[in-house]
Design a protein around this motif. Sequence first.
Motif, short mmCIF file in Angstrom:
data_model
loop_
_atom_site.label_atom_id
_atom_site.label_comp_id
_atom_site.label_asym_id
_atom_site.label_seq_id
_atom_site.Cartn_x
_atom_site.Cartn_y
_atom_site.Cartn_z
N GLN A 1 43.64 29.22 47.97
CA GLN A 1 44.25 28.76 46.71
C GLN A 1 43.19 28.53 45.63
OE1 GLN A 1 46.47 25.36 48.23
NE2 GLN A 1 48.37 26.50 47.98
N ASP B 1 42.50 31.73 44.14
CA ASP B 1 43.59 32.04 43.19
C ASP B 1 43.34 31.37 41.84
OD1 ASP B 1 44.94 33.30 45.18
OD2 ASP B 1 46.50 31.79 45.40
N GLN C 1 50.96 38.90 45.75
CA GLN C 1 50.77 37.96 46.86
C GLN C 1 52.13 37.69 47.49
OE1 GLN C 1 49.20 34.87 44.14
NE2 GLN C 1 47.69 34.51 45.73
N TYR D 1 54.20 34.70 49.89
CA TYR D 1 54.12 33.32 50.39
C TYR D 1 55.17 33.05 51.45
CZ TYR D 1 51.34 32.41 46.21
OH TYR D 1 50.38 32.45 45.25
N SER E 1 56.38 29.33 52.97
CA SER E 1 56.03 27.92 52.81
C SER E 1 57.23 27.03 53.16
CB SER E 1 55.62 27.69 51.35
OG SER E 1 55.07 26.43 51.18
N ALA F 1 55.54 35.16 54.84
CA ALA F 1 54.61 35.61 53.79
C ALA F 1 54.52 37.14 53.77
CB ALA F 1 53.23 34.99 54.01
N TYR G 1 55.50 39.44 50.69
CA TYR G 1 54.56 40.43 50.11
C TYR G 1 55.24 41.81 50.03
CZ TYR G 1 50.65 43.35 49.04
OH TYR G 1 49.84 44.26 48.40
N GLN H 1 51.93 26.42 54.87
CA GLN H 1 52.07 27.59 53.99
C GLN H 1 51.16 28.72 54.46
OE1 GLN H 1 52.72 27.00 49.81
NE2 GLN H 1 51.00 28.33 49.26
N GLU I 1 49.86 32.72 53.22
CA GLU I 1 49.76 33.60 52.05
C GLU I 1 49.18 34.94 52.50
OE1 GLU I 1 47.45 35.12 48.33
OE2 GLU I 1 46.85 34.85 50.42
N HIS J 1 47.69 38.64 50.93
CA HIS J 1 47.33 39.51 49.81
C HIS J 1 46.44 40.64 50.33
CE1 HIS J 1 43.75 36.80 49.70
NE2 HIS J 1 43.13 37.92 49.39
#
Length: 445
Positions: free
Chosen positions: A125, A128, A186, A188, A190, A222, A226, A367, A369, A371
């Motif tokens: 994060q 990010d 990205q 997610y 969560s 996630a 994506y 969470q 993520e 990418h």
Amino acid sequence: MTAVGIDAIEIHTGKLALDLAETFAPEMGADPAKYTKGLGIYSSSLPDVHEDIVTMGANAAHRLMERNGLELDDIGRIDVATESAFDNSKPVSTYIAGCLEGVFEGDLHHANKGERKFACISGTQSIDDAYNWIQAGRNRGRAALVIATDTALYARDDPGEATQGAGAVAMLIDENPSVVELSKQQGYGSADETDFLKPNQQFPSVDGKRSVQVYLARMREAVEDYESIGGDLRPEDFRYVPFHTPFPGMVRKAAMLGYRHMIRDTEIEDALAPEIGRQPRQEAFDDEEAFRDAVREYMDALKGTDRYLAWHDRTIEPTLDIARHVGNWYTGSVHVARASALKRAAAEGEDVTGDRLLVGSYGSGAQAEIHVETIQNGWREEVSAFDIDTQLESRYDLDFAEYERIHDVHNHAKEVDVEELTTPSEEFVFEGRGRMNERKYRYVD
Ligand code: HMG
């Protein structure tokens, strides 16, 4: 759109090592293979008496800056990601900035500083935040320093004790990066979960078995998120898949699920069908339990296929090289996995410029993520400058009594006076507390 990503990386390990098979297992009355094969960890890095999240983060940042000829004016932002913070107000980044100002010319007064919290995912994060700051054009030509630093200690006798670790990863986020460019897309996954947390306490409350299931569930969400914007993910699209690595055994499970998902309705599923059948489809089952059993059976068969094993060896195994010898570094862990894979590519003389990484970050609470990153042409030079092998070789190997004392030294509830086990040299060290209970640091030449 400007290319933004990771321009430089530095890894700094805690200076002590706990050998899980030789030193920890006999005291736990456990089979050493539980750690080396089951969890997949040989040893954990731990902090010496003079080390903490500030010294490890500052040492990583210092070397990264020196190696890349950077000055303080080049840095417009310092974000520290940690779940081992010792202050609810003053961020660790201010301490680290203070350390850096002690060894470089100038100051960081015009750099924005902060601290990110969301368990292990806060390192990603923070990247990010830096990415968005640069893309918004607010960086005035300057780069961001992201530092993920943790002392991942568990209460004594907690099952998590076997997965401890301590270390920091410093990363320079910049335009036209040398190492990897980050995707804009990205995904997610969560949800409000109670799997691992530290409600104003030093050592985590952990529901270990559940945390493994939550990791997998959020990671799956996630991936699906994506794919809804980035298109279907396919195994052959990625040279490496670095995951958050609390222990390599966790990644073994995540990789397996990810592979099953990525090959569904592809020629790989077709090619494997004569050997192991096709993947069970939910709609073919009336009963959830029967569906789950069929999935388990398919996965058991899939993990023994040559095709899966070859993919795992090539795509996942290199991401685990360092984690196997350092344990969990919480916020730094997925960034260690990326570095580990690139380091392996350099060692094997591979050219991975232009290849892509699928990066899976995770933080409890919870969470995930996803990418994608594209490897840039300066990766080899950067990775060849890593000195992590030397750092690992020079760690002090703890016996069990020393381990117990070191755990106590870093336990905030205990007052223990113990001599350090290594001699500091060319590094920042913790040297005690000041009149407002602030922590104090100095650089040892
Ligand atoms: P445990 O109960 O002591 O271990 O704790 P186990 O009995 O489940 O054994 C572990 C594995 O070793 C198993 O493999 C065993 O079969 C195997 P699996 O079946 O799961 O594939 N095993 C053996 N293998 C070979 N030879 C043997 C042998 N014996 C056993 N003789 C647990 C394990 C992970 C629960 C514990 O270490 C723990 O609580 N860890 C902390 C929590 C954690 O790391 N969770 C991971 C997901 S959550 C996460 O990643 C977030 C986190 O990083 C924090 C954050 O986000 O801030 C933790």
